[in-house]
Design a protein around this motif. Structure first.
Motif, PDB file in Angstrom:
ATOM      1  N   LEU A   9       0.830  -1.200   0.000  1.00 25.74           N
ATOM      2  CA  LEU A   9       0.000   0.000   0.000  1.00 25.74           C
ATOM      3  C   LEU A   9       0.869   1.257   0.000  1.00 25.74           C
ATOM      4  CD1 LEU A   9      -2.784   1.265   0.017  1.00 25.74           C
ATOM      5  CD2 LEU A   9      -2.784   1.057   2.518  1.00 25.74           C
ATOM      6  N   VAL A  12       2.246   1.714  -3.462  1.00 27.60           N
ATOM      7  CA  VAL A  12       1.187   2.120  -4.391  1.00 27.60           C
ATOM      8  C   VAL A  12       0.828   3.585  -4.162  1.00 27.60           C
ATOM      9  CG1 VAL A  12      -1.229   1.762  -5.042  1.00 27.60           C
ATOM     10  CG2 VAL A  12       0.289  -0.202  -4.748  1.00 27.60           C
ATOM     11  N   LEU A  26      -4.522  -2.347 -12.893  1.00 33.25           N
ATOM     12  CA  LEU A  26      -3.951  -3.046 -11.749  1.00 33.25           C
ATOM     13  C   LEU A  26      -2.614  -3.669 -12.133  1.00 33.25           C
ATOM     14  CD1 LEU A  26      -4.903  -3.314  -8.876  1.00 33.25           C
ATOM     15  CD2 LEU A  26      -5.948  -5.487  -9.440  1.00 33.25           C
ATOM     16  N   LEU A  40      -1.990  -7.756  -5.520  1.00 28.89           N
ATOM     17  CA  LEU A  40      -2.813  -6.581  -5.244  1.00 28.89           C
ATOM     18  C   LEU A  40      -4.275  -6.977  -5.094  1.00 28.89           C
ATOM     19  CD1 LEU A  40      -1.207  -3.882  -7.576  1.00 28.89           C
ATOM     20  CD2 LEU A  40      -0.882  -4.193  -5.107  1.00 28.89           C
ATOM     21  N   PHE A  44      -6.324  -6.289  -1.756  1.00 29.70           N
ATOM     22  CA  PHE A  44      -7.255  -5.160  -1.848  1.00 29.70           C
ATOM     23  C   PHE A  44      -8.547  -5.471  -2.612  1.00 29.70           C
ATOM     24  CE2 PHE A  44      -2.898  -3.616  -1.504  1.00 29.70           C
ATOM     25  CZ  PHE A  44      -2.985  -2.980  -0.277  1.00 29.70           C
ATOM     26  N   LYS A  47      -9.014  -3.032  -8.286  1.00 30.30           N
ATOM     27  CA  LYS A  47      -8.331  -1.747  -8.478  1.00 30.30           C
ATOM     28  C   LYS A  47      -9.024  -0.670  -7.643  1.00 30.30           C
ATOM     29  CE  LYS A  47      -7.470   1.850 -11.888  1.00 30.30           C
ATOM     30  NZ  LYS A  47      -7.677   2.273 -13.271  1.00 30.30           N
ATOM     31  N   LEU A  50      -8.235  -1.003  -4.036  1.00 32.18           N
ATOM     32  CA  LEU A  50      -6.878  -0.507  -3.795  1.00 32.18           C
ATOM     33  C   LEU A  50      -6.873   1.017  -3.718  1.00 32.18           C
ATOM     34  CD1 LEU A  50      -3.797  -0.840  -3.608  1.00 32.18           C
ATOM     35  CD2 LEU A  50      -3.756  -0.896  -6.113  1.00 32.18           C
TER      36      LEU A  50
END
Length: 186
Positions: A9, A12, A26, A40, A44, A47, A50
């Motif tokens: 995270l 990102v 993603l 990911l 999460f 997308k 996330l």
């Protein structure tokens, strides 16, 4: 010690803040941060999940900074507001602010997967700000109204800053707002 999800995270957040979310997949995010899209997805869900996690983490970091400032019981609300405003307008945070507004706009438009961002996006700020103002002597209803107003003005001026990069003008506007608040509490 942060887990793998926390480390992903953080990576990102920095990548998306620097590049925005338009046209990012993603897979491209995963490649940029050195992981797979499956990882990911695992951490999460999607997308959009996330991106919501990104904004929530950035917002939580800002609320922690506010909590540190409000722990100083000797500061006036105006002094606290000035210190927090200086923190928020730090050029190092500009990319995070752009990201916040980009995703906030998508959430209010109802983009699937982003609307969870709206849960608590105002109250999570109003509650601690109102508590601070209430401890400073304001009735709770007035403290809550001032907290909401302060949040709205701050977000509006941050959006102005992101759009114009005119720090002097937004600082002058914040000073005027603080002066108005100071006069209203006399």
């Amino acid at each position: 010690m942060p887990g793998q999800g926390d480390r992903l995270l953080a990576a990102v957040i920095e990548h998306v803040a620097a590049h925005g979310v338009a046209d990012l997949s993603l897979r491209s995010i995963a490649a940029a941060v050195g992981t797979s899209h499956r990882m990911l997805n695992y951490h999460f869900g999607s997308k959009e999940g996330l991106l919501v996690a990104v904004v929530r983490a950035v917002e939580e970091n800002q609320r922690q900074a506010l909590a540190e400032l409000t722990a100083d019981r000797d500061s006036t609300p105006e002094q606290l507001a000035r210190r927090f405003w200086k923190h928020l307008t730090d050029p190092a945070l500009r990319a995070h602010e752009r990201l916040f507004f980009e995703l906030y706009g998508q959430a209010v438009q109802g983009r699937p997967g982003t609307t969870a961002l709206l849960d608590g996006i105002v109250e999570a700020w109003v509650d601690p700000l109102a508590a601070y103002e209430h401890r400073a002597g304001l009735p709770l209803d007035v403290a809550r109204a001032r907290a909401r107003l302060g949040l709205a003005v701050s977000r509006g001026l941050l959006l102005d800053l992101v759009a114009t990069n005119d720090l002097d003008a937004v600082n002058a506007a914040m000073e005027e707002f603080l002066a108005l608040l100071g006069r209203s509490s006399d």
